[in-house]
Design a protein around this motif. Sequence first.
Motif, PDB file in Angstrom:
ATOM      1  N   ALA A  69      25.699 -10.742   9.546  1.00 26.14           N
ATOM      2  CA  ALA A  69      27.166 -10.689   9.573  1.00 26.14           C
ATOM      3  C   ALA A  69      27.760 -12.081   9.346  1.00 26.14           C
ATOM      4  CB  ALA A  69      27.653 -10.109  10.899  1.00 26.14           C
ATOM      5  N   GLN A  70      27.139 -13.097   9.920  1.00 25.89           N
ATOM      6  CA  GLN A  70      27.627 -14.468   9.749  1.00 25.89           C
ATOM      7  C   GLN A  70      27.484 -14.895   8.293  1.00 25.89           C
ATOM      8  OE1 GLN A  70      29.048 -16.375  12.420  1.00 25.89           O
ATOM      9  NE2 GLN A  70      29.810 -17.327  10.554  1.00 25.89           N
ATOM     10  N   ARG A  71      26.367 -14.533   7.693  1.00 27.13           N
ATOM     11  CA  ARG A  71      26.145 -14.854   6.282  1.00 27.13           C
ATOM     12  C   ARG A  71      27.237 -14.197   5.428  1.00 27.13           C
ATOM     13  NH1 ARG A  71      24.003 -13.172   1.609  1.00 27.13           N
ATOM     14  NH2 ARG A  71      22.690 -14.597   0.441  1.00 27.13           N
ATOM     15  N   ALA A  72      27.529 -12.940   5.677  1.00 26.65           N
ATOM     16  CA  ALA A  72      28.565 -12.228   4.919  1.00 26.65           C
ATOM     17  C   ALA A  72      29.933 -12.894   5.115  1.00 26.65           C
ATOM     18  CB  ALA A  72      28.616 -10.762   5.345  1.00 26.65           C
ATOM     19  N   SER A  73      30.226 -13.319   6.327  1.00 27.48           N
ATOM     20  CA  SER A  73      31.490 -13.992   6.619  1.00 27.48           C
ATOM     21  C   SER A  73      31.579 -15.316   5.850  1.00 27.48           C
ATOM     22  CB  SER A  73      31.607 -14.236   8.121  1.00 27.48           C
ATOM     23  OG  SER A  73      32.759 -14.969   8.416  1.00 27.48           O
ATOM     24  N   HIS A  74      30.484 -16.064   5.832  1.00 28.85           N
ATOM     25  CA  HIS A  74      30.460 -17.327   5.094  1.00 28.85           C
ATOM     26  C   HIS A  74      30.657 -17.093   3.593  1.00 28.85           C
ATOM     27  CE1 HIS A  74      29.427 -19.502   8.647  1.00 28.85           C
ATOM     28  NE2 HIS A  74      28.934 -20.547   8.013  1.00 28.85           N
ATOM     29  N   ARG A 105      32.219 -14.605   2.162  1.00 34.40           N
ATOM     30  CA  ARG A 105      33.632 -14.258   1.928  1.00 34.40           C
ATOM     31  C   ARG A 105      34.494 -15.525   1.882  1.00 34.40           C
ATOM     32  NH1 ARG A 105      32.462 -10.026   5.268  1.00 34.40           N
ATOM     33  NH2 ARG A 105      33.249 -11.074   7.119  1.00 34.40           N
ATOM     34  N   ARG A 106      34.259 -16.404   2.837  1.00 36.66           N
ATOM     35  CA  ARG A 106      35.043 -17.648   2.874  1.00 36.66           C
ATOM     36  C   ARG A 106      34.758 -18.515   1.654  1.00 36.66           C
ATOM     37  NH1 ARG A 106      39.631 -19.937   3.387  1.00 36.66           N
ATOM     38  NH2 ARG A 106      39.580 -22.028   4.213  1.00 36.66           N
TER      39      ARG A 106
END
Length: 175
Positions: free
Chosen positions: A117-122, A124-125
């Motif tokens: 999830a953190q990877r996906a958030s990064h 996106r940013r």
Amino acid sequence: MSVPLTLLGLLDREPSYGYDLKHDYDAFFGRGKPLSFGQVYATLSRLARDGKVVPGETEPGDGPDRKRYVITEVGRDEVETWLVQPVVPDPNLQALLFTKVVLALMLGRDAAAFLKAQRASHIRRMRELTEIKRNGPLMDALLADHGLFHLEADLRWIGLTAARLDSLAEMVENR
């Protein structure tokens, strides 16, 4: 970001009113986080108290009376010292991500899902910053580059940690 030193730096260019300092700060440094007028004037008050700026005489204006602030030699020396000192790298750069991974493992939660999830958030940013870099003015593009480089480093750490998650889980369980 050091607001007092940044305001001193702006005053080192030329004497300014608090309103103008806020405007310049927001235009150059306040991307997404502008200063409030209260913060500007409270900071100027502390800088005056510490002998780093001197408020000029009160001048009438379109609104409330205004004071033009002037940097002192003490303030100028502080800006000069600050500008030549390298920024100390944060020794705890990954502390929050690391803490969440270790706690997830300690609590029997899915650390791999968090990392995913953190990877996906990064990512996106990174897409948002890439768009800013492509279409924004130079200052925004440079700030976007800075953010992208940090996110790339985080992604490398996330990948490395995900690859070592089993070993880390074993280590956490044995403590």
